[in-house]
Design an enzyme around this catalytic site. Structure first.
Site, PDB file in Angstrom:
ATOM      1  N   ASP A   1       5.732  -4.254  -3.696  1.00 20.42           N
ATOM      2  CA  ASP A   1       6.124  -2.854  -3.884  1.00 20.42           C
ATOM      3  C   ASP A   1       6.345  -2.620  -5.375  1.00 20.42           C
ATOM      4  OD1 ASP A   1       6.864  -0.264  -3.369  1.00 20.42           O
ATOM      5  OD2 ASP A   1       8.887  -0.754  -2.707  1.00 20.42           O
TER       6      ASP A   1
ATOM      7  N   ASP B   1       1.106   2.216  -4.497  1.00 23.45           N
ATOM      8  CA  ASP B   1       2.163   1.360  -5.033  1.00 23.45           C
ATOM      9  C   ASP B   1       2.609   0.244  -4.104  1.00 23.45           C
ATOM     10  OD1 ASP B   1       3.309   3.004  -3.158  1.00 23.45           O
ATOM     11  OD2 ASP B   1       5.104   3.443  -4.333  1.00 23.45           O
ATOM     12  N   GLU B   2       1.870  -0.003  -3.030  1.00 28.73           N
ATOM     13  CA  GLU B   2       2.303  -1.087  -2.153  1.00 28.73           C
ATOM     14  C   GLU B   2       1.142  -1.707  -1.402  1.00 28.73           C
ATOM     15  OE1 GLU B   2       4.693  -0.343   1.330  1.00 28.73           O
ATOM     16  OE2 GLU B   2       3.977   1.732   1.484  1.00 28.73           O
TER      17      GLU B   2
END
Length: 362
Positions: free
Chosen positions: A9, A107-108
């Protein structure tokens, strides 16, 4: 050696990308969203730096509200192309390792790996991402996706919005392991809201059954949960309370199942004719997006947000799948008739679900 699932993350990703290209902003409160002009209405915060979060600014809140909370913040417009490029850098860095990378967003991602030392692997991944991109990330380690995802909250850096936890990241900074071995010790006393996928509404529903903590949910009667929430979701909530989840990580891209467009209007739509005209335009536009991808449509949703922020959604399955914008527009307008347009409208949205067989159309 064993199979481990890691959840990567990125830390304050959008803000971090902006700070990377404007190093002079480091340490300042930064708010990204809309046009970057906090005086304009109907704009929403995409992300806020940790410094801005200390003033109560968070993603999803109106930009104007963010300005009231932190007028000294630097307000920047969203730049999706830059975030796409930065995300690709991160994912390519991870793929350079002997792992499987399953991307879930800018973002992950989940990373699957055979390793005897998942903490060492996580530390190497974090170091490589930082060295190549200048961006930082936190990594949760688990024996399945559920636990890895939750572990990331405990892995967050001290400046993170995530709650601190005794011993989190003490051995390897930015990394935390959550497995069957420590699940009960770590999670039993926590409110159900801290579980992945449980929001405020479901927290209230579970509370009505007396299920307030993770331990309560883990011990709940599965048949009672199925009766209340349906056989599929009831079983899922029962498994969630025990920390059970999927262990498979795949690098096969997930196929999108729908496409949507929505628009927040600078001036509220005050008449039914105005609402119908704008809804028709949005329905035609989203249909053209879908047809350009060579897909067909089998279901239509319409979202209406009133000035009170009440946001009902209605849907209809088409009699035959289609690529015809006029059919989608007519269906959207038919759905609009099911809404009570007693207040001005601030937002309209149309979502279309793809047909199972995109090559066929009605």
């Amino acid at each position: 050696m064993g199979w481990w699932v890691l959840h990567v993350d990125m830390d304050q990703f959008i803000a971090a990308v902006e700070i990377r290209r404007r190093p002079e902003l480091r340490g300042l409160p930064v708010v990204v969203g809309g046009s970057g002009d906090p005086t304009k209405p109907r704009q929403v915060v995409a992300t806020a730096s940790y410094e801005a979060r200390e003033f109560g600014v968070h993603s999803g809140m109106p930009v104007r509200a963010a300005y009231k909370k932190c007028p000294e913040a630097v307000f920047l417009p969203s730049d999706p192309a830059a975030y796409d490029a930065a995300s690709a850098e991160v994912m390519d860095t991870l793929r350079a390792f002997p792992v499987v990378v399953e991307v879930w967003g800018w973002d992950e991602c989940f990373v699957g790996a055979e390793t005897a030392d998942p903490e060492a692997l996580a530390a190497s991944l974090r170091a490589a991402v930082l060295e190549r991109t200048g961006l930082t990330c936190s990594i949760g380690i688990g024996d399945n996706k559920t636990r890895a995802k939750l572990a990331t909250n405990f892995a967050k850096q001290p400046r993170s919005h995530a709650s601190s936890f005794e011993g989190a990241g003490a051995d390897v900074p930015g990394v935390y392991r959550l497995t069957a071995a420590n699940w009960r010790e770590v999670m039993d006393h926590r409110p159900v809201r801290e579980l992945w996928g449980i929001g405020s509404r479901m927290e209230r529903n579970l509370g009505e059954l007396g299920l307030l903590t993770v331990a309560d949910l883990a011990a709940a009667d599965v048949d009672e949960l199925k009766q209340r929430f349906g056989p599929k979701m009831g079983a899922w909530y029962a498994a969630l309370g025990r920390g059970l989840g999927d262990t498979e990580v795949t690098d096969v891209p997930r196929e999108p199942v729908s496409r949507s467009r929505e628009e927040t209007f600078e001036q509220d739509l005050a008449t039914a004719d105005e609402v119908a005209e704008e809804l028709r335009r949005i329905a035609v536009d989203v249909t053209r997006d879908v047809v350009a991808e060579g897909r067909s449509i089998q279901r239509v949703w319409v979202k209406v947000r009133f000035t009170s922020f009440f946001t009902p959604i209605k849907s209809r399955k088409l009699k035959a799948i289609t690529q015809d914008p006029e059919v989608i527009a007519a269906t959207a307008l038919a759905l609009l008739e099911k809404f009570e347009l007693r207040r001005p409208v601030r937002l309209l949205g149309v979502r279309v679900e793809f047909a199972v067989d995109p090559s066929s159309d009605g």
